[in-house]
Design an enzyme around this catalytic site. Structure first.
Site, short mmCIF file in Angstrom:
data_model
loop_
_atom_site.label_atom_id
_atom_site.label_comp_id
_atom_site.label_asym_id
_atom_site.label_seq_id
_atom_site.Cartn_x
_atom_site.Cartn_y
_atom_site.Cartn_z
N VAL A 11 -1.83 -3.00 8.14
CA VAL A 11 -2.01 -4.07 9.34
C VAL A 11 -0.69 -3.85 10.32
CG1 VAL A 11 -0.69 -5.84 8.96
CG2 VAL A 11 -1.78 -5.34 6.29
N GLU A 153 -0.98 -11.71 7.49
CA GLU A 153 -2.22 -11.85 8.04
C GLU A 153 -3.73 -11.57 7.20
OE1 GLU A 153 -3.82 -8.97 6.23
OE2 GLU A 153 -2.80 -8.54 5.03
N LEU A 155 -6.53 -10.33 7.14
CA LEU A 155 -7.77 -8.94 7.29
C LEU A 155 -8.14 -8.35 6.51
CD1 LEU A 155 -5.43 -6.10 9.40
CD2 LEU A 155 -6.58 -8.62 10.30
N GLU A 157 -10.79 -5.18 5.15
CA GLU A 157 -10.46 -4.16 5.19
C GLU A 157 -12.10 -3.83 5.74
OE1 GLU A 157 -8.90 -1.02 3.50
OE2 GLU A 157 -7.73 -2.04 1.94
N LYS A 209 -1.17 -17.69 2.65
CA LYS A 209 -2.20 -15.70 2.03
C LYS A 209 -2.41 -16.04 0.83
CE LYS A 209 -3.11 -11.68 2.96
NZ LYS A 209 -2.72 -10.48 3.27
N ASN A 213 -6.46 -15.81 -0.91
CA ASN A 213 -6.52 -14.59 -2.27
C ASN A 213 -6.64 -14.59 -3.62
OD1 ASN A 213 -6.82 -13.05 -0.48
ND2 ASN A 213 -4.37 -11.29 -0.22
N GLY A 262 -11.14 -5.22 -6.49
CA GLY A 262 -9.95 -4.25 -6.29
C GLY A 262 -8.94 -4.14 -5.36
N CYS A 265 -5.16 -5.52 -1.65
CA CYS A 265 -4.34 -7.17 -2.10
C CYS A 265 -5.26 -8.32 -3.31
CB CYS A 265 -5.17 -7.63 -0.10
SG CYS A 265 -4.75 -7.02 0.78
#
Length: 441
Positions: A11, A153, A155, A157, A209, A213, A262, A265
């Site tokens: 990050v 954040e 993000l 990957e 966040k 998720n 996986g 996060c």
């Protein structure tokens, strides 16, 4: 503006480079001198598309430099972003906040005398709800004139640079109008381009966040639960997912049946979210997340069992080729990689396993020395009795099934990501299996 980024892992390195790219002066700080040396030379410590060129450009222009000194950070910047990791505690499943606490506690004494200007400490690390309130008290005790906000954040990957420069939203939890105004100014180029800004309190920002998720993990786990139902009923999970996704209330994104999620996060965050809710006496509200986690983890064992049946019921004296080691394509991150978990389980059941990945071989070899690795797909598949497609790199969708059939011992494939063209592989003589698609057999 002059910003510091404390913690230059995934990050932090991306945030530092992107903030410099939009015109700020940035100092990245980390306790790892080797990482600082690599970043100073324009070399990111991980693979992320587009980051290396951006990092080198920012360093060359002088807008970005790096240090190991928090004292230097305090002198340099008036806004400090905390981007350190919050790994999962191996015993409780809760988030380990030692690095976040150390960053705030280490920086605060150097901010004590900055009474003549409003200093802002902004957390970007993923933390349990209530962390910002607790850290604000610690920060104010040491530096009464410093303010604290939370700016999570979001993000992905493999798309982190794009997600930073063209985010779907910017969420800021601030205690003061000054803190929110400062962050609006920092992100002005992004806001001017149309990015929505959501200002709220720190607790809501933390929850955005975690809840996001958890919801994404739920969608993935749900469609994988449906894949199990499809296996038992003869239905096709891809058609099911397509039909569900046509409903605008549901949408097709993250309805991708297969090996499951996986990485650093989703698994960590839903477990930490569950633990925090239980600490607050609200565990029943998120009890379903434990079931989602179990469904996701079960996909790995189901894939192993599917491969074992295709291998004739036993992995003894069998060669198994594994396509993919990273937890997702466009990344070299192997943290909680479903692909490597499957590969190692197959090895422990008696097979000789050879793994290929376009970017993650070095990381995987260091973490799983008992596995064999190949830098070429053909080499990985030589004399294989079963090929397992476990990470959906675009390169694997471009493989020639007929050519690959000439190097394996048995043309047998498990498409655990459901992204290969079954007709092309079957036309080349392959026996194909995939979760949730029993009719392929």
């Amino acid at each position: 503006m002059r910003l510091t980024v404390i913690g230059t892992g995934y990050v932090g390195a991306v945030h530092a480079a992107c903030m410099a790219d939009i015109g700020h002066e940035v100092l990245g700080v980390d306790i790892d001198p080797e990482r600082i040396a690599a970043l100073t030379g324009g070399r990111p410590p991980f693979f992320e598309p587009g980051l290396s060129k951006m990092l080198m450009r920012a360093v060359d222009t002088g807008r970005l430099r790096f240090s190991t000194s928090l004292a230097e950070a305090a002198r340099f910047g008036d806004t400090h972003f905390i981007c350190v990791g919050t790994p999962q505690d191996p015993d409780s499943g809760a988030a380990d906040l030692r690095h976040v606490e150390a960053a705030v506690d280490g920086l605060a004494p150097y901010l004590r005398d900055r009474w003549y200007e409003r200093v802002l400490v902004t957390g970007k690390s993923t933390v349990p709800v209530g962390t910002a309130d607790r850290l604000a008290g610690r920060l104010h005790a040491a530096a009464p004139y410093a303010d604290l906000a939370w700016n999570p954040e979001f993000l992905r990957e493999g798309c982190a640079v794009q997600d930073t420069l063209r985010p779907e939203r910017i969420v800021v939890g601030a205690r003061s109008e000054h803190a929110e105004a400062r962050l609006r100014e920092i992100y002005a180029p992004l806001l001017d381009a149309g990015t929505p800004f959501i200002g709220t309190d720190p607790a809501t920002a933390e929850l955005v966040k975690l809840a996001s998720n958890a919801f994404l993990a739920t969608k993935i786990s749900f469609i994988n639960a449906m894949a199990e139902i499809c296996d038992g009923t003869g239905a096709d999970v891809l058609t099911l997912a397509e039909a569900m996704g046509r409903d605008s209330r549901i949408g097709s994104r993250f309805l991708a049946p297969g090996l499951g999620f996986g990485g650093s996060c989703l698994p960590k965050d839903i477990r930490a979210f569950t633990v925090r809710a239980e600490e607050l006496g609200l565990g029943r509200s998120v009890a379903f997340l434990r079931q989602m986690d179990e469904i996701n983890t079960r996909q790995r064992l189901r894939t192993v069992d599917l491969a074992q049946r295709l291998a004739g019921g036993s992995f003894a004296d069998r060669n198994v080729a594994v396509l993919g080691a990273a937890f997702k394509p466009r990344s070299d991150d192997i943290r909680d990689s479903p692909a490597l978990a499957v590969a190692d389980t197959v090895r422990r059941r008696g097979a000789q396993v050879r793994v290929h990945d376009p970017e993650a071989v070095d990381n995987a070899r260091a973490a799983y020395p008992a596995l064999q690795f190949a830098l070429d797909v053909t080499k990985a598949c030589e004399r294989a009795d079963v090929v397992l497609h476990l990470t959906e790199w675009p390169q694997y969708q471009e493989l020639d099934p007929a050519a690959l059939a000439t190097v394996v011992r048995v043309p047998a494939l498990v498409d655990a990501r459901n992204t290969l063209d079954p007709a092309a592989w079957r036309a080349a003589g392959w026996t194909l299996r995939a979760p949730g698609r029993p009719r392929l057999g």
